[in-house]
Design a protein around this motif. Structure first.
Motif: not given
Lengths: 227, 294
Positions: B161-162, B164-165, B265, B268-270
């Protein structure tokens, strides 16, 4: 199961903008403060992964500092954490670094208070939930959702039985437990997650066991320090 | 908890003749060692915070620190009151409320993570607008939150549920699935129908990347919450109409894990890819950080 509770899915109640980068960061800071046993005088915070690239926009810096000040995730003072830290006399330094193999949202916190110094590393795994992965040179794995005891001690025969015996007499159930040691008969750290709140008498009895160096109690749902 | 997937959840509910929400109340009480009243009380206070955030975002002009966004909830709300939205009044209200809560979040206001802050508008958007429309009590809404929580619990433990993951599918996608399933149950659908709604909804967001401009939970997060509330209602309607998720919802959750694990990556939220790295996205980031450091 990484998530054990409905309130880790619906919740926490928090100040935005990001559950992993803001609320989780508050809880990382707060947990580290409780490991130290009080307010740090100096704090160095190192961000890795997504924390490193996006911490400013998410207020991750504000959030970790707020946690070090023992604020909860929905405290509106998080927005002024820098000013609050200055007022409280806590010196803060923030930087980013790279490290292979760490969870994308990881922070290392180096905290000093008097002659005490600890290094706590933890990750924010989503929805405000955290996992502490190391304390000083010990590998650990706990979430700070439950009342958690950290017992720093010497690796000695029978010492774990003596600890768990105290739990038994306090009528407290152990939900999770792990031990890491630096070497045979060397320094060790035992982490115990308890299903029940622990009273100070129980903690004192553990602290008084032979070869126990220090005990700290982490319970983030309550306010205030319990060293 | 006695269930780890949605199929087990349905079986338990059918065997014990309870709703998903009712089952989750007792499971939570047992897990936390608290009474059912206590856990209901905590959820009730959370629902109060959700309603406050809706009101705050509609009544006042939210201003996130970046200055990039804000005021969209009011824009939609005013537009709704003045004219005939293409969506219809009901879905448009849900959309406005979802935007409102997301804007409160971006302004460092108080919200409930459902399951995350990036996706915190979807459940309140659907819940508060549906409560107004159907006249449901707060007690019913709180049961609905437990139902949403049970669905989210399964998704979180079998996937993520994130952002970043697992990318945005893990945040906004999960929230839509949770809201859709809970809405089915609130409207009197069976646990089985609720679970079909979850699968139908999740399939629509598979692969959604997390690419926030300048790393802020604003662009595209806020509008994705608006879209999410509308999509959740669509999924609930499909399930209530009898549409089934041919690929079982548990298998769809596994696909979310597969897709998210394969996601680079930078997505994913970077803020290293996607919308964040468009010419405009890069310019915004540059200006913002110059302003901050200047």
């Amino acid at each position: 199961m990484r998530f054990k509770d409905v309130f880790s899915i619906i919740g926490p109640s928090m100040v935005g903008p990001s559950s992993s980068h803001t609320a989780g960061a508050v809880r990382l800071g707060r947990t580290a403060r409780h490991v130290l046993g009080g307010q740090p005088e100096r704090a160095e915070i190192i961000f890795y992964g997504s924390f490193a690239t996006t911490y400013r926009g998410h207020g991750t810096d504000l959030a970790i500092i707020a946690g070090l000040l023992d604020y909860d995730t929905d405290d509106l003072r998080i927005r002024e954490a820098f000013e609050q830290a200055e007022e409280a006399g806590m010196k803060v330094q923030i930087r980013s670094a790279q490290k292979a193999g760490v969870h994308p949202n990881t922070a290392m916190m180096i905290l000093e208070r008097g002659d005490q110094r600890i290094v706590v590393t933890g990750s924010s795994i989503g929805g405000g939930n955290i996992e502490i992965v190391s304390i000083d040179d010990f590998d650990v794995k706990f979430t700070a959702i439950y009342p958690t005891l950290l017992i720093f001690h010497a690796d000695r025969r029978g010492i774990l039985a003596e600890m768990t015996d105290i739990f038994k007499h306090a009528d407290a159930n152990i939900g999770y437990m792990e031990v890491d040691r630096k070497s045979r008969s060397g320094d060790a750290l035992t982490v115990i997650e308890s299903d029940e709140m622990l009273d100070s008498e129980c903690m004192d009895r553990i602290a008084e066991l032979p070869d126990v160096h220090r005990v700290c109690f982490i319970h983030l749902t309550a306010k205030g320090d319990r060293a | 908890m006695r269930f780890t997937n949605l199929e087990q959840l349905i079986q338990l509910c059918e065997k014990e003749q309870v709703t998903i929400g009712q089952l989750m109340v007792t499971e939570q009480a047992a897990e936390a060692g608290r009474s059912t009243q206590e856990v209901i009380q905590q959820m009730t206070s959370y629902y109060g915070i959700m309603k406050e955030a809706v009101l705050k975002g509609i009544d006042s002009e939210m201003q996130p620190r970046s200055g990039l966004t804000g005021g969209d909830a009011r824009r939609v709300h005013t537009y709704l009151q003045q004219g005939m939205p293409s969506l219809g009044e009901v879905a448009c209200t849900a959309m406005a409320y979802a935007l409102a809560v997301s804007e409160v979040n971006a302004s460092m206001g108080r919200i409930i993570a459902t399951p995350t802050a990036g996706s915190c508008g979807i459940i309140p958007g659907v819940f508060v607008s549906s409560q107004e429309r159907f006249g449901w009590s707060d007690e019913q809404m709180v049961q609905g939150l437990f139902s949403a929580g049970a669905i989210g619990y399964v998704i979180a433990n079998n996937s993520f549920v994130s952002g970043a993951e697992g990318g945005c599918q893990a945040e906004v996608g999960s929230a839509i699935g949770m809201a859709a399933g809970a809405l089915v149950e609130l409207r009197g659908g069976t646990p089985e129908q609720a679970v079909h709604a979850v699968g139908l909804a999740l399939k629509n967001t598979l692969g959604l990347i997390c690419d926030p401009v300048a790393g802020l939970v604003e662009i595209p997060c806020i509008v994705r919450n608006g879209f999410g509330a509308v999509t959740a209602m669509a999924a609930a309607d499909m399930a209530l109409a009898g549409i089934k998720s041919v690929i079982p919802s548990d298998e769809v959750i596994d696909v979310m894990l597969e897709v998210g694990s394969a996601m680079p990556e930078k997505h994913r939220e970077t803020a290293l890819g996607g919308l964040a790295q468009t010419p405009t996205g890069k310019r915004i980031m540059k200006e913002l950080y110059e302003k901050e450091e200047g």
